[in-house]
Write a protein that holds these residues in place. Sequence first.
Motif, PDB file in Angstrom:
ATOM      1  N   SER A 123      47.122  15.831 -13.812  1.00  0.00           N
ATOM      2  CA  SER A 123      45.904  16.027 -14.608  1.00  0.00           C
ATOM      3  C   SER A 123      45.066  14.746 -14.627  1.00  0.00           C
ATOM      4  O   SER A 123      45.610  13.640 -14.625  1.00  0.00           O
ATOM      5  N   ASN A 130      49.852  23.845 -15.940  1.00  0.00           N
ATOM      6  CA  ASN A 130      48.971  23.324 -16.988  1.00  0.00           C
ATOM      7  C   ASN A 130      47.940  22.333 -16.433  1.00  0.00           C
ATOM      8  O   ASN A 130      46.785  22.324 -16.855  1.00  0.00           O
ATOM      9  N   ASN A 131      48.376  21.519 -15.461  1.00  0.00           N
ATOM     10  CA  ASN A 131      47.447  20.535 -14.897  1.00  0.00           C
ATOM     11  C   ASN A 131      46.291  21.208 -14.146  1.00  0.00           C
ATOM     12  O   ASN A 131      45.170  20.693 -14.151  1.00  0.00           O
ATOM     13  N   VAL A 169      44.017  22.228 -17.036  1.00  0.00           N
ATOM     14  CA  VAL A 169      43.369  21.044 -17.634  1.00  0.00           C
ATOM     15  C   VAL A 169      42.242  20.547 -16.721  1.00  0.00           C
ATOM     16  O   VAL A 169      41.107  20.334 -17.155  1.00  0.00           O
ATOM     17  N   ASN A 221      38.247  20.168 -17.270  1.00  0.00           N
ATOM     18  CA  ASN A 221      37.663  18.822 -17.219  1.00  0.00           C
ATOM     19  C   ASN A 221      36.631  18.667 -16.104  1.00  0.00           C
ATOM     20  O   ASN A 221      35.701  17.879 -16.218  1.00  0.00           O
ATOM     21  N   HIS A 230      48.487  21.211 -24.144  1.00  0.00           N
ATOM     22  CA  HIS A 230      47.614  20.049 -24.021  1.00  0.00           C
ATOM     23  C   HIS A 230      46.765  19.927 -25.285  1.00  0.00           C
ATOM     24  O   HIS A 230      46.781  20.804 -26.144  1.00  0.00           O
ATOM     25  N   GLN A 237      42.991  19.521 -26.982  1.00  0.00           N
ATOM     26  CA  GLN A 237      41.575  19.707 -26.682  1.00  0.00           C
ATOM     27  C   GLN A 237      40.757  18.659 -27.435  1.00  0.00           C
ATOM     28  O   GLN A 237      40.593  18.722 -28.646  1.00  0.00           O
ATOM     29  N   LEU A 255      40.090  18.232 -21.884  1.00  0.00           N
ATOM     30  CA  LEU A 255      41.469  18.463 -22.318  1.00  0.00           C
ATOM     31  C   LEU A 255      42.316  17.261 -21.922  1.00  0.00           C
ATOM     32  O   LEU A 255      42.162  16.727 -20.826  1.00  0.00           O
ATOM     33  N   ASP A 274      46.182  15.912 -21.383  1.00  0.00           N
ATOM     34  CA  ASP A 274      47.481  16.477 -21.034  1.00  0.00           C
ATOM     35  C   ASP A 274      48.606  15.806 -21.822  1.00  0.00           C
ATOM     36  O   ASP A 274      49.397  15.047 -21.268  1.00  0.00           O
TER      37      ASP A 274
END
Lengths: 244, 285
Positions: free
Chosen positions: B154, B186-187, B190, B194, B219, B221, B227, B229
């Motif tokens: 991320s 998740n990355n 994110v 971003n 993550h 916000q 966002l 991580d």
Amino acid sequence: MLDFQRYQLEFTAHIRSPKTAKKPANVPDARMAVYREIVFNNIFGSASACFPVCRTILGNRAWLKLTRQFFALHQATTPIFREIPQEFLKFIATVTNLPVYFQQLAHYEWVELAIGLQTATTPKLSKNTELLDESPALAPAHMLLEYNYPVHKISAKFKPKNEEKTYLLVFRNNKFEVKFIELNPTTFQLLKLIHENDMTGEQALVSLSEHIQHPDTNAVIAFGLEILQDLTEQGAIIGSVKTN
Amino acid sequence: MALLNAIKGVGLGLKRELIPQIQNLYQNSSIANINFVEIAPENWIGAGGKAAQDLAWFTERYPVACHGLCLSLGGPDPLNINFLKQVKAFLAEHKIPLYTEHLSYCSDIQHGKAGYLYDLLPIPFTEEAVHYVAKRIRQTQDILEQRIAVENTSFYVSAPISSMDEITFLNAVLAEADCNLHLDINNIYVNSINFGFDAHAFLRKIPKECIVYSHIAGHYQEAPDLLVDTHGEDVIDPVWELLENAYQLFGTFPTLLERDTNIPPLPELMPEVNKIAAIQEKALC
């Protein structure tokens, strides 16, 4: 150096020292701020966790400044996280405006962490502990330490003004707890003799008796045995091993 | 040597706080869905005392994956060969079959000296960087004598000098380095917020054959378009959807829940572990 590496070095120089190094051109400041915060906070957290007394002594503002300088000026060479405090010790050895006892205090705070995680192998102990006829074995994870200040007593209320030789045995007991025992100079010497030479308890006490020119060697042996027994009760001596 | 296929099902990142809780509940049905755990070698190499005892407990009972933080694959200073040799010995000693690292850097050179910053920093996405990083991954694999996987990381800043987007960079590195992918779901999410791209489109370009296992996490916000991580919150719905989509596209693969800050008691983490297991099961039907 490659182009992208020049950019990387500008990027990290700014994270390390935002006041003296500009951020790379055309990078939004709000985004750069994320890195300025998270990277420093990580270092700050690591140093603060290991050196709580150092932090108290300096006060939050000076501690923040010192850890900032550490991050800005010190190039840490270890990838192992628990060794970051050692990097901090290296750094403060180069800082001149700290209290005289500060380096030793920081060292002592680091010792607690280091002993807790030190790798150590237990020697082969005899069935029956013979503190005089064999060599008393110290807890495998330990350090015998000599400081110029009573580092273990320093707090916000007690900041030593004068030197005071201090001898400490810091060790990990069999419950993985880190303990310290303050030693008198003679006991310190005795433990050093035992630990650094392959000597029985009695040989070490005779040698010590000669060294301090005591008139009654037997009295030294008797008194020394009491000390060794006491250290055994406290878990600092875990048994005895045969000498070669 | 433990086998790579021991890493399967659902995993949990092994944080210190969780160790006694897993030990207490070992073989209890409530944590049956934890199939493997993950550790950072930087936290465990050379550690004795309680840490060594805990590590032995886990390696005897769970398959373990090593997920590194400080190799600095994209760093400007020379690769730390000495450290890599320590990693190699550590993997062998504890029979750990897998070592993964981040596609990022965490070291620099200032005042003529190399040094660590201990955090994951973004590599500019350029041709030069592809070749440079791929070469270092190959060097790593040569030293370890095994394939590694690299993780999509991320980021918060996109380098103005980048000449390609992240997925192009990632694919170019994977191809040139001939390594595996540690896919962080998740990355992707994110970074999609971003930097304003379509996370599902990114996912569709992932080379299926490279995936060894994946990460999922929560993550923080900070702003609608930013966002961070932190791995400190619950996993949010769009990230669960992305995981589901990934299983549909590529078939299931092992998936590990990362929780590194703001760690709740284990019973409160288990619903997320169980949810991964449920999504995996559903994907098989």
